[in-house]
Design an enzyme around this catalytic site. Structure first.
Site, PDB file in Angstrom:
ATOM      1  N   GLU A 275       0.849  -1.206   0.000  1.00 38.31           N
ATOM      2  CA  GLU A 275       0.000   0.000   0.000  1.00 38.31           C
ATOM      3  C   GLU A 275       0.880   1.250   0.000  1.00 38.31           C
ATOM      4  O   GLU A 275       0.571   2.248  -0.653  1.00 38.31           O
ATOM      5  CB  GLU A 275      -0.947   0.010   1.199  1.00 38.31           C
ATOM      6  CG  GLU A 275      -2.025  -1.055   1.130  1.00 38.31           C
ATOM      7  CD  GLU A 275      -2.791  -1.075  -0.181  1.00 38.31           C
ATOM      8  OE1 GLU A 275      -3.288  -0.021  -0.607  1.00 38.31           O
ATOM      9  OE2 GLU A 275      -2.884  -2.150  -0.792  1.00 38.31           O
ATOM     10  N   TRP A 278       1.648   1.892  -3.448  1.00 40.36           N
ATOM     11  CA  TRP A 278       0.689   2.683  -4.242  1.00 40.36           C
ATOM     12  C   TRP A 278       0.968   4.174  -4.076  1.00 40.36           C
ATOM     13  O   TRP A 278       0.812   4.964  -5.001  1.00 40.36           O
ATOM     14  CB  TRP A 278      -0.750   2.359  -3.836  1.00 40.36           C
ATOM     15  CG  TRP A 278      -1.257   1.140  -4.544  1.00 40.36           C
ATOM     16  CD1 TRP A 278      -1.326  -0.128  -4.032  1.00 40.36           C
ATOM     17  CD2 TRP A 278      -1.733   1.060  -5.902  1.00 40.36           C
ATOM     18  NE1 TRP A 278      -1.825  -0.980  -4.986  1.00 40.36           N
ATOM     19  CE2 TRP A 278      -2.094  -0.287  -6.145  1.00 40.36           C
ATOM     20  CE3 TRP A 278      -1.897   1.985  -6.935  1.00 40.36           C
ATOM     21  CZ2 TRP A 278      -2.605  -0.717  -7.365  1.00 40.36           C
ATOM     22  CZ3 TRP A 278      -2.412   1.552  -8.155  1.00 40.36           C
ATOM     23  CH2 TRP A 278      -2.760   0.223  -8.364  1.00 40.36           C
ATOM     24  N   TRP A 306     -19.698  13.925 -19.183  1.00 39.32           N
ATOM     25  CA  TRP A 306     -19.976  14.117 -17.750  1.00 39.32           C
ATOM     26  C   TRP A 306     -21.235  14.965 -17.578  1.00 39.32           C
ATOM     27  O   TRP A 306     -21.524  15.835 -18.399  1.00 39.32           O
ATOM     28  CB  TRP A 306     -18.821  14.839 -17.056  1.00 39.32           C
ATOM     29  CG  TRP A 306     -17.484  14.166 -17.154  1.00 39.32           C
ATOM     30  CD1 TRP A 306     -16.407  14.597 -17.885  1.00 39.32           C
ATOM     31  CD2 TRP A 306     -17.056  12.964 -16.501  1.00 39.32           C
ATOM     32  NE1 TRP A 306     -15.340  13.734 -17.722  1.00 39.32           N
ATOM     33  CE2 TRP A 306     -15.709  12.719 -16.876  1.00 39.32           C
ATOM     34  CE3 TRP A 306     -17.678  12.065 -15.633  1.00 39.32           C
ATOM     35  CZ2 TRP A 306     -14.988  11.626 -16.426  1.00 39.32           C
ATOM     36  CZ3 TRP A 306     -16.946  10.976 -15.185  1.00 39.32           C
ATOM     37  CH2 TRP A 306     -15.632  10.758 -15.574  1.00 39.32           C
ATOM     38  N   ASN A 341     -10.525   3.299   3.182  1.00 40.01           N
ATOM     39  CA  ASN A 341     -10.167   3.156   1.759  1.00 40.01           C
ATOM     40  C   ASN A 341     -11.237   2.431   0.942  1.00 40.01           C
ATOM     41  O   ASN A 341     -11.573   2.842  -0.166  1.00 40.01           O
ATOM     42  CB  ASN A 341      -8.831   2.423   1.625  1.00 40.01           C
ATOM     43  CG  ASN A 341      -8.432   2.268   0.170  1.00 40.01           C
ATOM     44  OD1 ASN A 341      -8.294   3.246  -0.550  1.00 40.01           O
ATOM     45  ND2 ASN A 341      -8.290   1.031  -0.283  1.00 40.01           N
ATOM     46  N   TRP A 359     -14.593  13.331 -12.220  1.00 36.04           N
ATOM     47  CA  TRP A 359     -13.788  12.968 -11.040  1.00 36.04           C
ATOM     48  C   TRP A 359     -13.164  14.177 -10.363  1.00 36.04           C
ATOM     49  O   TRP A 359     -12.873  14.167  -9.170  1.00 36.04           O
ATOM     50  CB  TRP A 359     -12.720  11.931 -11.408  1.00 36.04           C
ATOM     51  CG  TRP A 359     -11.787  12.323 -12.524  1.00 36.04           C
ATOM     52  CD1 TRP A 359     -11.945  12.052 -13.850  1.00 36.04           C
ATOM     53  CD2 TRP A 359     -10.570  13.073 -12.413  1.00 36.04           C
ATOM     54  NE1 TRP A 359     -10.895  12.579 -14.574  1.00 36.04           N
ATOM     55  CE2 TRP A 359     -10.032  13.212 -13.720  1.00 36.04           C
ATOM     56  CE3 TRP A 359      -9.868  13.625 -11.348  1.00 36.04           C
ATOM     57  CZ2 TRP A 359      -8.844  13.889 -13.976  1.00 36.04           C
ATOM     58  CZ3 TRP A 359      -8.677  14.304 -11.602  1.00 36.04           C
ATOM     59  CH2 TRP A 359      -8.181  14.436 -12.905  1.00 36.04           C
ATOM     60  N   TRP A 382      -8.448   9.110  -7.599  1.00 36.33           N
ATOM     61  CA  TRP A 382      -9.697   9.499  -8.283  1.00 36.33           C
ATOM     62  C   TRP A 382      -9.677   9.034  -9.722  1.00 36.33           C
ATOM     63  O   TRP A 382     -10.667   8.537 -10.250  1.00 36.33           O
ATOM     64  CB  TRP A 382      -9.933  11.013  -8.186  1.00 36.33           C
ATOM     65  CG  TRP A 382     -10.682  11.331  -6.927  1.00 36.33           C
ATOM     66  CD1 TRP A 382     -10.163  11.731  -5.737  1.00 36.33           C
ATOM     67  CD2 TRP A 382     -12.103  11.188  -6.717  1.00 36.33           C
ATOM     68  NE1 TRP A 382     -11.161  11.856  -4.793  1.00 36.33           N
ATOM     69  CE2 TRP A 382     -12.357  11.533  -5.373  1.00 36.33           C
ATOM     70  CE3 TRP A 382     -13.163  10.796  -7.523  1.00 36.33           C
ATOM     71  CZ2 TRP A 382     -13.648  11.509  -4.831  1.00 36.33           C
ATOM     72  CZ3 TRP A 382     -14.449  10.771  -6.985  1.00 36.33           C
ATOM     73  CH2 TRP A 382     -14.680  11.124  -5.655  1.00 36.33           C
TER      74      TRP A 382
HETATM   75  P1  FAD Z   1      -3.295   1.917   5.254  1.00 36.50           P
HETATM   76  O1  FAD Z   1      -4.163   0.878   4.627  1.00 36.50           O
HETATM   77  O2  FAD Z   1      -2.807   1.669   6.606  1.00 36.50           O
HETATM   78  O3  FAD Z   1      -2.111   2.141   4.250  1.00 36.50           O
HETATM   79  C1  FAD Z   1      -0.814   2.581   4.658  1.00 36.50           C
HETATM   80  C2  FAD Z   1      -0.405   3.798   3.869  1.00 36.50           C
HETATM   81  O4  FAD Z   1      -0.249   3.494   2.495  1.00 36.50           O
HETATM   82  C3  FAD Z   1      -1.426   4.924   3.909  1.00 36.50           C
HETATM   83  O5  FAD Z   1      -1.299   5.667   5.079  1.00 36.50           O
HETATM   84  C4  FAD Z   1      -1.064   5.703   2.653  1.00 36.50           C
HETATM   85  O6  FAD Z   1       0.038   6.549   2.855  1.00 36.50           O
HETATM   86  C5  FAD Z   1      -0.661   4.604   1.699  1.00 36.50           C
HETATM   87  N1  FAD Z   1      -1.776   4.182   0.859  1.00 36.50           N
HETATM   88  C6  FAD Z   1      -2.683   3.231   1.137  1.00 36.50           C
HETATM   89  N2  FAD Z   1      -3.525   3.056   0.090  1.00 36.50           N
HETATM   90  C7  FAD Z   1      -3.135   3.917  -0.858  1.00 36.50           C
HETATM   91  C8  FAD Z   1      -3.587   4.221  -2.183  1.00 36.50           C
HETATM   92  N3  FAD Z   1      -4.610   3.558  -2.744  1.00 36.50           N
HETATM   93  N4  FAD Z   1      -2.956   5.179  -2.879  1.00 36.50           N
HETATM   94  C9  FAD Z   1      -1.905   5.842  -2.349  1.00 36.50           C
HETATM   95  N5  FAD Z   1      -1.420   5.590  -1.105  1.00 36.50           N
HETATM   96  C10 FAD Z   1      -2.023   4.651  -0.375  1.00 36.50           C
HETATM   97  N6  FAD Z   1      -4.552   8.575   0.309  1.00 36.50           N
HETATM   98  C11 FAD Z   1      -3.898   9.654   0.765  1.00 36.50           C
HETATM   99  O7  FAD Z   1      -2.911   9.511   1.503  1.00 36.50           O
HETATM  100  N7  FAD Z   1      -4.295  10.929   0.418  1.00 36.50           N
HETATM  101  C12 FAD Z   1      -5.377  11.144  -0.385  1.00 36.50           C
HETATM  102  O8  FAD Z   1      -5.692  12.293  -0.681  1.00 36.50           O
HETATM  103  C13 FAD Z   1      -6.108  10.015  -0.851  1.00 36.50           C
HETATM  104  N8  FAD Z   1      -7.209  10.180  -1.615  1.00 36.50           N
HETATM  105  C14 FAD Z   1      -7.895   9.074  -2.061  1.00 36.50           C
HETATM  106  C15 FAD Z   1      -9.017   9.253  -2.870  1.00 36.50           C
HETATM  107  C16 FAD Z   1      -9.737   8.156  -3.329  1.00 36.50           C
HETATM  108  C17 FAD Z   1     -10.925   8.356  -4.231  1.00 36.50           C
HETATM  109  C18 FAD Z   1      -9.331   6.853  -2.973  1.00 36.50           C
HETATM  110  C19 FAD Z   1     -10.088   5.655  -3.461  1.00 36.50           C
HETATM  111  C20 FAD Z   1      -8.211   6.661  -2.185  1.00 36.50           C
HETATM  112  C21 FAD Z   1      -7.475   7.763  -1.716  1.00 36.50           C
HETATM  113  N9  FAD Z   1      -6.323   7.598  -0.907  1.00 36.50           N
HETATM  114  C22 FAD Z   1      -5.642   8.701  -0.481  1.00 36.50           C
HETATM  115  C23 FAD Z   1      -5.748   6.260  -0.663  1.00 36.50           C
HETATM  116  C24 FAD Z   1      -6.221   5.541   0.613  1.00 36.50           C
HETATM  117  O9  FAD Z   1      -7.608   5.557   0.690  1.00 36.50           O
HETATM  118  C25 FAD Z   1      -5.635   6.141   1.890  1.00 36.50           C
HETATM  119  O10 FAD Z   1      -4.243   6.280   1.766  1.00 36.50           O
HETATM  120  C26 FAD Z   1      -5.926   5.241   3.089  1.00 36.50           C
HETATM  121  O11 FAD Z   1      -7.308   5.058   3.242  1.00 36.50           O
HETATM  122  C27 FAD Z   1      -5.351   5.872   4.334  1.00 36.50           C
HETATM  123  O12 FAD Z   1      -5.686   5.130   5.461  1.00 36.50           O
HETATM  124  P2  FAD Z   1      -4.562   4.331   6.253  1.00 36.50           P
HETATM  125  O13 FAD Z   1      -3.438   5.221   6.578  1.00 36.50           O
HETATM  126  O14 FAD Z   1      -5.254   3.641   7.377  1.00 36.50           O
HETATM  127  O15 FAD Z   1      -4.108   3.297   5.148  1.00 36.50           O
END
Ligand code: FAD
Length: 477
Positions: A275, A278, A306, A341, A359, A382
């Site tokens: 993650e 990503w 759109w 997420n 989006w 997005w």
């Molecule tokens: P965990 O599951 O614990 O993941 C660990 C870390 O990995 C996160 O803290 C984050 O830094 C990174 N991470 C995890 N998933 C993703 C992902 N899909 N893309 C990029 N990094 C990721 N994340 C953001 O940090 N900022 C945003 O503005 C953001 N906007 C999002 C918008 C949409 C529409 C979607 C679907 C996802 C978005 N995310 C964003 C990704 C993800 O949802 C969050 O990083 C995650 O929910 C954060 O919670 P956590 O720290 O408990 O994640």
């Protein structure tokens, strides 16, 4: 040996901060500074939720530096002018900082580098916010990756540097500084974030504590629990990482150690590390394709038909769509500055596909309301959901908000906590209240359209509408 300005930006920490380490090595005295320059960021100046976080995080960094006998100088205005002025005041010849990758910030860095070079001053930039610098992980042909899996396999072949300890620091005597309170970063009138101090602990210490809580608890079950919004199954580290209170290298090193001593299930930690992958992927994409936050990566989406229905967009923002899992997510976001997420994906898909909304509308709303709003991750996510991004979810894969709710919130704890007006419904109807027979609704004290909205669109029709709309651009793909 001289005075060096350490320009803090999105690296609000002392541990594993290569710019700070280099300044401590090269200089006698450090001037630690943070510059508030919204104009430089333009449309991408921090949104309301991030401003709240930024205030608290700066307060925390200020206290840390004060405890070490120094001061954090706050200044507001044009960054180049402020830095030159500061150099004059303290006799510094050099400014050290951590690199940023947002297009506006990278452009600011380059301009500043050139401007200072023309005088007797210099700007030195250090890596610090990513595991691997953009450009260091490329395809065999030397191109940027556009697909996540091979990108991540290539990353895993590259070693990640170990985090660097906090150096011994000597500070210049305090310079004149703004009062943080005068920057109006915190909401007032109304103070919608008054309860956020119970939810979040911005700052390096809070970040370290959150990492510890996660690694000693939820990390072990991360792979199986990460998709369940009712369970505290993810790290909640995203805002800490976004503001640079915790470096990804530090997280990486803890994960590797934990895996080595066999303290956690390897699959779970590997999934968690992916993650972070990503996030890396988003930053590398943003570096090579700087238009990502603003225009569709796949050009055919520029012709997508759109719609822009204000009433429906407002229903989505307020968590009043009539689809409980979407509404729960949007309310969680509004109330806490965060959204799980899985629910982000469902709610975002609903906006883009069920409501056929661009989006960018969702990206903007998240930008203002998320405490982890991040140009790279938000823009790429997005576009991933909309189907227009690099390695995106195929457009025709349209999340069904009912089955998503039934699958990932089976017992309905998540929906019941955020949509209490339908909490009395039995599980069978919780994710589709409109299918509940009249006596069931009556028993749960619900009049649809009064206590909770009827669905603003019909799923089947909306799905078909999305596929038809996609059909108009598919040929050119
Ligand atoms: P965990 O599951 O614990 O993941 C660990 C870390 O990995 C996160 O803290 C984050 O830094 C990174 N991470 C995890 N998933 C993703 C992902 N899909 N893309 C990029 N990094 C990721 N994340 C953001 O940090 N900022 C945003 O503005 C953001 N906007 C999002 C918008 C949409 C529409 C979607 C679907 C996802 C978005 N995310 C964003 C990704 C993800 O949802 C969050 O990083 C995650 O929910 C954060 O919670 P956590 O720290 O408990 O994640």
């Amino acid at each position: 040996m001289s005075t060096i300005i350490v320009w803090f930006r999105q690296d609000l920490r002392l541990l594993d901060n290569p710019a700070l380490v280099a300044a401590a090595r090269d200089g006698q005295r450090i001037v630690a500074t943070y510059i508030h320059d919204d104009a430089a960021a333009g449309d991408w100046a921090p949104g309301s939720a991030c401003r709240w976080w930024l205030h608290r995080s700066l307060q925390s960094l200020q206290t840390q530096i004060q405890e070490l006998g120094g001061a954090l100088t706050f200044r507001r205005g044009d960054t180049a002018s402020v830095l030159k002025q500061l150099c004059q005041e303290c006799g510094a010849q050099s400014v050290y900082c951590s690199r940023r990758y947002e297009p506006w910030a990278a452009a600011q860095e380059s301009a500043l580098y050139a401007e200072l070079k023309n005088s007797t001053l210099s700007l030195k930039r250090y890596p610090g916010t990513l595991l691997h610098e953009p450009g260091s992980v490329l395809t065999q042909g030397g191109d940027p990756f556009k697909v996540f899996s091979p990108f991540w396999r290539a990353c895993l072949r590259n070693p990640v540097s170990e985090p660097i300890a906090v150096p011994k620091l000597s500070f210049h005597k305090p310079l004149e500084s703004d009062a943080l309170e005068d920057w109006d970063l915190l909401p007032t009138n109304p103070n919608w974030a008054s309860h956020w101090t119970d939810l979040w602990s911005p700052g390096e210490a809070g970040a370290a504590q959150q990492l510890d809580v996660f690694l000693s608890g939820a990390a072990a079950q991360y792979a199986s629990n990460r998709d369940l919004p009712a369970v505290s199954g993810t790290s909640k580290l995203s805002p800490h990482i976004h503001f640079g209170e915790l470096s990804p290298r530090t997280i990486w090193s803890y994960c590797e150690r934990q895996t080595a001593i066999g303290e956690s299930d390897n699959t779970s930690l590997a999934k968690f590390q992916a993650e972070l992958g990503w996030r890396e992927f988003s930053y590398h994409l943003l570096h090579f394709f700087p238009h990502i936050p603003e225009t569709s990566f796949k050009a055919n989406f520029n012709d997508f038909p759109w719609l822009h229905d204000e009433a429906r967009i407002e229903a989505w923002q307020k968590g009043q769509t009539g689809y409980p899992i979407v509404d729960a997510g949007m309310r969680e976001l509004w109330h806490t500055g965060h959204m799980h997420n899985r629910v982000r994906m469902v709610a975002a898909s609903f906006l883009c596909k069920h409501l056929l909304t661009h989006w960018r509308v969702g990206e903007d709303w998240f930008w203002d309301t998320l405490v982890d709003a991040d140009l790279a991750s938000n823009g790429c996510s997005w576009q991933w959901v909309a189907g227009s991004g690099a390695d995106a979810a195929p457009y025709f894969r349209i999340f069904n908000p009912v089955t998503q709710g039934e699958k990932f919130d089976k017992q309905g704890e998540y929906v019941r906590s955020w949509v209490p007006e339908i909490a009395g419904l039995p599980d069978k109807y919780l994710h589709k209240p409109w299918e509940a027979p009249a006596p069931v609704l009556e028993e749960a004290n619900i009049v649809l359209g009064e206590h909770y909205p009827e669905p603003i669109v019909d799923h089947k029709q909306a799905r078909q509408g999305a596929l038809d709309a996609y059909g108009t651009i598919r040929v050119s793909q």
